[in-house]
Design an enzyme around this catalytic site. Structure first.
Site, PDB file in Angstrom:
ATOM      1  N   LYS A  22       0.821  -1.331   0.334  1.00 47.27           N
ATOM      2  CA  LYS A  22       0.025   0.060  -0.032  1.00 47.27           C
ATOM      3  C   LYS A  22       0.837   1.269   0.021  1.00 47.27           C
ATOM      4  CE  LYS A  22      -1.710   1.790   4.102  1.00 47.27           C
ATOM      5  NZ  LYS A  22      -1.454   3.249   4.315  1.00 47.27           N
ATOM      6  N   ASN A  23       1.859   1.327   1.005  1.00 53.82           N
ATOM      7  CA  ASN A  23       2.618   2.586   1.177  1.00 53.82           C
ATOM      8  C   ASN A  23       3.635   2.706  -0.055  1.00 53.82           C
ATOM      9  OD1 ASN A  23       1.009   3.068   3.139  1.00 53.82           O
ATOM     10  ND2 ASN A  23       2.337   2.722   4.826  1.00 53.82           N
ATOM     11  N   CYS A 117      -5.531  13.270  13.340  1.00 47.93           N
ATOM     12  CA  CYS A 117      -5.351  11.879  12.810  1.00 47.93           C
ATOM     13  C   CYS A 117      -5.476  10.915  14.318  1.00 47.93           C
ATOM     14  CB  CYS A 117      -4.221  11.592  12.117  1.00 47.93           C
ATOM     15  SG  CYS A 117      -3.717   9.999  11.798  1.00 47.93           S
ATOM     16  N   ARG A 122       0.523  14.484  13.415  1.00 47.99           N
ATOM     17  CA  ARG A 122       1.009  14.062  12.019  1.00 47.99           C
ATOM     18  C   ARG A 122       0.756  15.747  11.356  1.00 47.99           C
ATOM     19  NH1 ARG A 122      -1.269   8.621   9.708  1.00 47.99           N
ATOM     20  NH2 ARG A 122       0.391   8.760   8.466  1.00 47.99           N
ATOM     21  N   ASP A 306       4.321   0.422  12.345  1.00 50.55           N
ATOM     22  CA  ASP A 306       3.074  -0.204  11.655  1.00 50.55           C
ATOM     23  C   ASP A 306       3.299  -1.598  12.034  1.00 50.55           C
ATOM     24  OD1 ASP A 306       2.305   2.217  10.414  1.00 50.55           O
ATOM     25  OD2 ASP A 306       3.271   1.735   8.407  1.00 50.55           O
ATOM     26  N   ARG A 398      -8.834  -0.287   4.304  1.00 55.74           N
ATOM     27  CA  ARG A 398      -8.021   0.389   3.699  1.00 55.74           C
ATOM     28  C   ARG A 398      -6.487  -0.265   3.386  1.00 55.74           C
ATOM     29  NH1 ARG A 398      -6.928   5.313   7.211  1.00 55.74           N
ATOM     30  NH2 ARG A 398      -5.578   5.729   5.393  1.00 55.74           N
TER      31      ARG A 398
END
Ligand code: EPU
Length: 419
Positions: A22-23, A117, A122, A306, A398
């Protein structure tokens, strides 16, 4: 809104294929805005954040097509609107990644400020200061970052903090700037390297990606390309922990073991037998209870923030006491409070969680608050006695492609049901 129902207690067994990262996908799709010709991106994961990015690019006028294998073609020559509206940015902070490409290629960008967030403040001050140093004129007005420039000029940028999307935004902007840009204290994450390789395949001149000093020689234009996204190291780590926490035996395929060093070390410390091939990793925890491990998050190549929540889940049922220290985001412990509802013994002291492993968790309804927190609650549910229900799983969608299908393939008793 769907929820996941999990009947805990089954040791997972088998193989699972890892999706594209994803990133890496998100900055690469944003980077397609820099190109003069059509860009085709393969190994794209089927995720809500990818759909949001497609919507974002489409809203600007880019011609975007997605085929049945999730190959995405972006033609940015039709872009006429240089904005990222609040409606999209508030659902996905990574929308900020269009800021650098838009101002570099089209000389203007109006990108909504992301705001607060679930995991921390952030801010995006480093993105903004870097673009200003490259010559963009930036004002904040009506909740939007409004950037204008003729042609950006290369500069030496020393980033205050190691920031992943900040490094990516500035590296992308620098590709079309006049002259040389040096980014010091750059993020070294594999996703930054993947983005650099993608940009290089379009004709960009970039050196040093993967180190803390990236040097970009600006070029006049970038051309179309075809690029395959690298495998997702966080999805990889999550399935390995799923194997370990359930006392199972899981092999992940189509991954990059060299991106998982810190995670594999912790799995071994937890008592798992880890096997590694060129594109696969397996974890074997059959017949054993995990041992608690201490984790401290930090930028790559150290232990990733993460993966913190997933190791917290592992510690809740491990023997001994494990400490988790979160140094990247100031509010990334919401899952700890939910895990307590499953019977976990967790004490929080500032950015430190002290977890006393218990013999068993017991099922309860729990609520997801962000992407990785949701994943950790699913992991806890896999070992909790009884039926755990994880609500608000739009967070999971997501970032995890078909999580209930992949876990079911490993033998988990999990299903998605409407709430
Ligand atoms: N920061 C600033 N100013 C800035 C930018 C960042 O102070 O202008 C601070 C942040 O507040 C944070 C630290 O720098 O304390 C590092 O944040 P970073 O900018 O690296 O995070 P990010 O780029 O917004 C990416 C990932 C995150 C991942 C972090 C850290 C993407 C799209 N997102 O976020 O992924 O947690 O790097 O590795 O790449 C996820 O996938 O669940 C996720 C949250």
């Amino acid at each position: 809104m769907d929820k996941l129902q999990i009947q805990g207690g089954v040791p997972l067994e088998g193989e699972v294929r890892i999706s594209g990262a994803k990133n890496a996908t998100l900055p690469i799709l944003a980077g397609a805005l820099l190109s003069d010709g059509p860009v085709v991106v393969g190994n794209v994961p089927h995720l809500k954040d990818v759909t949001t990015t497609v919507e974002l690019l489409g809203g600007m006028g880019a011609t975007v097509t997605v085929d049945e294998r999730m190959r995405i073609e972006v033609d940015a020559t039709t872009v006429r609107d240089y904005s990222a509206p609040y409606e999209l940015v508030k659902t996905m902070r990574a929308s900020i990644l269009v800021l650098g490409p838009l101002v570099a290629r089209f000389g203007r960008a109006d990108v909504s400020l992301p705001g607060g967030c679930a995991i921390g403040a952030r801010p995006v001050n480093i993105h903004v200061a870097g673009l200003q140093a490259l010559g963009a004129d930036i004002t904040i007005d009506g909740g939007y970052i409004r950037a204008r420039a003729d042609r950006l000029r290369g500069a030496r940028l020393v980033l205050d903090t190691v920031t992943v999307t900040g490094t990516e935004n500035l590296m992308m902007a620098a590709t079309l700037a006049k002259g040389e840009t040096v980014i010091e204290n750059a993020a070294r994450e594999p996703e930054v390297v993947d983005l650099a390789n993608f940009l290089i395949s379009m004709g960009a001149k970039i050196q040093g990606a993967g180190s803390d000093k990236i040097v970009v020689q600006g070029v006049e234009r970038l051309r179309g390309t075809h690029y395959e996204v690298l495998p997702d190291r966080i999805e990889s780590g999550t399935y390995l922990v799923a194997g370990a926490i359930t006392g199972g035996h899981v092999r992940i395929k189509n991954t990059r073991p060299d991106h998982l060093d810190a995670v594999l070390m912790k799995l071994q410390e937890a008592g798992a037998t880890v096997g590694v091939g060129d594109t696969w990793v397996e974890v074997d925890m059959r017949g054993r209870r995990p041992r608690a491990v201490d984790v401290r998050t930090a930028p790559y190549p150290a232990f990733p923030t993460d993966m913190q929540a997933q190791f917290a889940a592992l510690n809740t049922v491990a023997s001994g006491v494990g400490t988790i220290i979160e140094t990247i985001f100031e509010n990334r412990f919401m899952h700890m409070l939910e895990m307590r509802r499953l019977g976990a013994e967790i004490r929080l002291e500032g950015n430190t969680a002290i977890i006393h492993g218990v013999k068993r968790l017991t099922a309860a309804p729990v609520m997801a608050t962000d992407l990785r927190a949701s994943a950790s609650l699913v992991l806890a549910g896999l070992v909790a006695e009884g039926r755990t229900e994880v609500e608000r799983i739009y967070h999971i969608d997501r970032g995890y492609e078909a999580i209930e299908e992949k876990l079911a393939q490993l033998g988990a008793q999990i299903k998605r049901v409407p709430n």
